[in-house]
Design an enzyme around this catalytic site. Structure first.
Site, PDB file in Angstrom:
ATOM      1  N   GLY A  55       2.583   3.733   1.552  1.00  0.00           N
ATOM      2  CA  GLY A  55       3.185   4.066   2.498  1.00  0.00           C
ATOM      3  C   GLY A  55       3.603   5.693   3.131  1.00  0.00           C
ATOM      4  NE  ARG A  56       9.010   6.148   0.439  1.00  0.00           N
ATOM      5  CZ  ARG A  56       9.701   6.274   0.454  1.00  0.00           C
ATOM      6  NH1 ARG A  56      10.594   7.597   0.672  1.00  0.00           N
ATOM      7  NH2 ARG A  56       9.910   4.680  -1.046  1.00  0.00           N
ATOM      8  NE  ARG A  83       0.979   1.531  -7.296  1.00  0.00           N
ATOM      9  CZ  ARG A  83       1.794   2.344  -6.541  1.00  0.00           C
ATOM     10  NH1 ARG A  83       2.958   1.563  -6.807  1.00  0.00           N
ATOM     11  NH2 ARG A  83       1.997   3.142  -6.613  1.00  0.00           N
ATOM     12  CG  ASP A 122       5.514  -3.445  -4.936  1.00  0.00           C
ATOM     13  OD1 ASP A 122       5.783  -4.322  -5.019  1.00  0.00           O
ATOM     14  OD2 ASP A 122       5.749  -2.057  -3.875  1.00  0.00           O
ATOM     15  CG  ASN A 123       7.387  -0.435  -7.101  1.00  0.00           C
ATOM     16  OD1 ASN A 123       6.667   0.000  -6.532  1.00  0.00           O
ATOM     17  ND2 ASN A 123       8.992  -0.920  -7.100  1.00  0.00           N
ATOM     18  N   GLY A 179      -0.093  -0.939  -0.198  1.00  0.00           N
ATOM     19  CA  GLY A 179       0.197  -0.246   0.039  1.00  0.00           C
ATOM     20  C   GLY A 179       0.471   1.211   0.140  1.00  0.00           C
ATOM     21  CE  LYS A 186       8.208   7.954  -3.569  1.00  0.00           C
ATOM     22  NZ  LYS A 186       8.653   6.934  -5.011  1.00  0.00           N
ATOM     23  CG  ASP A 233      10.810   7.722   7.670  1.00  0.00           C
ATOM     24  OD1 ASP A 233      10.275   7.261   7.102  1.00  0.00           O
ATOM     25  OD2 ASP A 233      11.743   8.172   7.946  1.00  0.00           O
ATOM     26  N   GLY A 234       7.154   7.291   6.241  1.00  0.00           N
ATOM     27  CA  GLY A 234       6.602   7.953   5.999  1.00  0.00           C
ATOM     28  C   GLY A 234       6.815   8.870   5.376  1.00  0.00           C
TER      29      GLY A 234
HETATM   30  P1  AMP Z   1       9.406   1.135  -2.724  1.00  0.00           P
HETATM   31  O1  AMP Z   1      10.251   0.079  -2.261  1.00  0.00           O
HETATM   32  O2  AMP Z   1       9.200   2.249  -2.067  1.00  0.00           O
HETATM   33  O3  AMP Z   1       8.130   0.912  -4.041  1.00  0.00           O
HETATM   34  O4  AMP Z   1       8.018   0.706  -1.274  1.00  0.00           O
HETATM   35  C1  AMP Z   1       7.631  -0.255  -1.217  1.00  0.00           C
HETATM   36  C2  AMP Z   1       6.121   0.280   0.084  1.00  0.00           C
HETATM   37  O5  AMP Z   1       7.676  -0.053   1.431  1.00  0.00           O
HETATM   38  C3  AMP Z   1       4.831   0.737  -0.290  1.00  0.00           C
HETATM   39  O6  AMP Z   1       4.231   0.278  -0.267  1.00  0.00           O
HETATM   40  C4  AMP Z   1       5.705   1.806  -0.247  1.00  0.00           C
HETATM   41  O7  AMP Z   1       5.181   3.012  -0.030  1.00  0.00           O
HETATM   42  C5  AMP Z   1       6.639   1.694   1.220  1.00  0.00           C
HETATM   43  N1  AMP Z   1       7.616   2.381   1.544  1.00  0.00           N
HETATM   44  C6  AMP Z   1       8.544   2.268   1.178  1.00  0.00           C
HETATM   45  N2  AMP Z   1       9.191   3.679   1.730  1.00  0.00           N
HETATM   46  C7  AMP Z   1       8.351   4.088   3.052  1.00  0.00           C
HETATM   47  C8  AMP Z   1       9.077   4.941   4.593  1.00  0.00           C
HETATM   48  N3  AMP Z   1       9.695   6.020   4.431  1.00  0.00           N
HETATM   49  N4  AMP Z   1       7.503   4.667   5.035  1.00  0.00           N
HETATM   50  C9  AMP Z   1       6.338   4.444   4.553  1.00  0.00           C
HETATM   51  N5  AMP Z   1       5.925   3.391   4.159  1.00  0.00           N
HETATM   52  C10 AMP Z   1       7.742   2.955   2.911  1.00  0.00           C
HETATM   53 MG    MG Z   2       6.398   1.373  -4.710  1.00  0.00          MG
END
Ligand code: AMP
Ligand code: MG
Length: 585
Positions: free
Chosen positions: A171-172, A269, A339-340, A169, A192, A204-205
């Site tokens: 997350g940030r 996605r 998810d990407n 989901g 973002k 940490d979002g």
């Molecule tokens: P990503 O690798 O950036 O595609 O992230 C994979 C998952 O981790 C996604 O659900 C992102 O929203 C979550 N995510 C990545 N970095 C953070 C963060 N700093 N805080 C919260 N969620 C994160």
């Molecule tokens: Mg992602």
């Protein structure tokens, strides 16, 4: 002698696992008008009530007051279920597509580090002067909600590095709402780095300056290269401390938080559908898929009994197309998890991506990817893996016959990809029409590039810039990449074949070939060292190099004095070899 060489090269090429390329139409980049908008995009003139837009038409009534800029979440909220629970605490969410989630304002002071006039004016109908206002800083960093916004975090899952990872989901990221622009296009605005959501897991979002600069620059650069992508409207940096262990070696450093305001037609996605299928929420799976088809696949009729198969076929086709386009510019996404991977087959979620410099099918941009799962030469196979996962997710909606059909469609993916990649590389080499040796000429060239570790971008660019006579003379003192390539013992054999091939093109001229090739072979791509240098300055609140790069990468096919002075088309500096990027962002 020649036939022995040829047999040898075929064997070498067969041994190389890279030669899976694709065709493309090279979208806008081949369009002579494609760069016109840049005049407007890069103009330092303050915009008036009538400005030239990226479509080169007069546009009036650009909004100058952020409070009049309205988005809407009505459609999303009415048609798709939203979680009732409030609060940004981490939880497992079921039976919903979104959760309501209020962004956490970035702690000030805030700086506008970069803005894309092309997006602000061309997509969002905002006069770019509004980005200088305090209001804009707040709206674009989560400090204030746009009129009409009901900020949402999207629930999705995904296969990460080959394994089902469960709920992921946003997350940030916060979806602020949809914006209907003057061209009747609907764009979804997202922040973002805007704070925790129910999907933040252990995060940490936040997002840091370095990853946000990279996302801002690369998404815009990809657009100007003619590659489908999410866009970036602005980049705002703050003083808020964010703690990151950049290389996962226990060395935690304090960095600073940043927020990118990004836009896309849709952020759904493969993982958006996977989570519903995995948790047996089949009615909701159908509902979301119908929504996506109705909104974004307008050629599919709602009452077509085969609509889900047609949808699948479109995604297979367009994903093949997208990956072929990535390969055409040496782009490695870095984290090709499901998810990407966008259902609209646009490039999303820029992280540890990289543009390949020395040609190497095993190029891995992400130092966290120990096994090289997402190496550049494997991207098409990973595309297949992800599309298989999409098929599994859609299976509950297919009849047995449709399931078979979908499998047959997936089997065609490799062929579609091969056809497209061949077409793209033929275009890159300036070929017109068909010749049975075309594929061989392309493979031969790539293999020589691999052997000599020649620069991918500049070999194609310099082949585009040299006249046939110049190339024939093999005087490459002014062409460093071709100079490297020409050290290969078979180079002159290849060159002779190449010159013969282009000389046989009737109704073509050498000048026309060069022009054609220059319009598809960029002179500038966002090399890691270029981004790194801009990031180092940005971290000290000097955004001049981010702006310079943005400006240059907005016209990647046009030779520019400032870019030449900065060495952006020169041999990369030695320190570039030491650079590493990881998943930490
Ligand atoms: P990503 O690798 O950036 O595609 O992230 C994979 C998952 O981790 C996604 O659900 C992102 O929203 C979550 N995510 C990545 N970095 C953070 C963060 N700093 N805080 C919260 N969620 C994160
Ligand atoms: Mg992602």
């Amino acid at each position: 002698m020649w036939s022995t060489c040829r047999a040898l090269i075929f064997a070498l090429v067969a041994a190389s696992n890279f030669w899976h390329v694709h065709v493309q139409e090279f979208c806008q980049s081949a369009d002579p008008d494609y760069h016109c908008h840049d005049d407007a995009a890069s103009s330092s003139q303050p915009s008036s009530s009538a400005v030239k837009s990226r479509w080169n038409v007069k546009v009036s009534n650009l909004t100058r007051d952020m409070d009049r800029f309205r988005v809407s979440c009505e459609k999303l909220i009415k048609l798709l279920p939203v979680e009732e629970v409030d609060g940004n605490f981490v939880r497992t969410v079921k039976n919903c597509i979104f959760s309501k989630s209020i962004p956490t304002p970035l702690r000030g002071p805030l700086w506008l580090a970069a803005v894309s006039k092309d997006v602000i004016e061309g997509i969002l109908d905002l006069d770019v002067t509004v980005t200088q206002s305090e209001d804009f800083l707040l709206y674009a960093s989560g400090g204030r909600l746009l009129p009409g916004s009901v900020p949402l975090a999207h629930r999705y899952g995904g296969h990460q590095f080959g394994y089902w990872a469960g709920q992921l989901g946003d997350g940030r990221a916060h979806l602020l709402g949809q914006y209907l622009n003057r061209n009747w296009e609907v764009w979804e605005l997202q922040l973002k780095g805007s704070g925790k959501t129910p999907y933040s897991r252990s995060g940490d979002g936040r997002a840091v300056i370095r990853s946000s600069v990279r996302e801002f620059l690369c998404s815009e650069a990809m657009h100007f290269l003619g590659i489908p992508t999410s866009r970036a409207a602005s980049l705002i940096v703050s003083e808020e401390p964010v703690f990151r262990d950049q290389f996962y070696n226990g060395n935690v450093k304090t960095e600073r938080g940043a927020v990118v305001l990004r836009v896309a037609k849709s952020w759904f996605r493969i993982g958006s559908l996977e989570i519903l299928s995995e948790s047996g929420e089949i009615d909701l799976l159908r509902k979301l898929l119908d929504f996506i088809i109705n909104e974004h696949f307008l050629f599919i009729r709602a009452d077509d009994p085969e609509k889900y198969v047609v949808f699948y076929s479109a995604v297979v086709n367009e994903t093949a197309h997208l990956i072929a386009q990535w390969m055409s510019v040496g782009f490695a996404h870095g984290v090709c998890n499901t998810d990407n991977f966008s259902l609209l087959s646009i490039t999303i979620d820029y992280g540890p991506f990289g543009f390949m410099e020395s040609y190497d099918p095993n190029f891995v941009p992400n130092t966290s990817d120990d096994e090289g799962r997402y190496r550049i030469g494997a991207q098409n196979d990973v595309g297949l893996f992800n599309l298989e996962k999409l098929l599994v997710a859609l299976s509950p909606l297919f009849t047995q016959k449709q399931q078979k059909l979908a499998k047959m469609i997936l089997k065609e993916y490799a062929n579609v990809y091969q056809m497209r990649i061949l077409q793209i590389f033929k275009t890159k080499l300036g070929f017109l029409g068909e010749d049975e040796e075309d594929s061989y000429l392309v493979s031969f060239l790539l293999k020589m590039m691999e052997d000599t570790r020649s620069d991918f971008t500049m070999v194609f660019r310099q082949l585009s810039e040299g006249s046939a006579n110049q190339l024939r003379s093999m005087n490459f003192t002014q062409m460093w990449a071709l100079d490297d390539l020409s050290s290969h013992k078979l180079f002159s054999d290849w060159l002779n074949m190449y010159l013969l091939r282009i000389s046989r093109q009737q109704s073509d001229s050498d000048l026309a070939r060069q022009r054609r090739m220059q319009s598809v072979n960029p002179r500038y791509v966002l090399r890691n060292w270029m981004a790194e240098s801009a990031i180092r300055k940005a971290e000290m609140n000097d955004f001049s190099e981010v702006e310079l790069l943005f400006h240059i990468l907005s016209s990647p096919f046009v030779t520019q004095d400032t870019a030449e002075e900065a060495g952006y088309a020169a041999r990369p500096p030695l320190w570039a070899n030491r650079l590493r990027v990881s998943c930490s962002s």
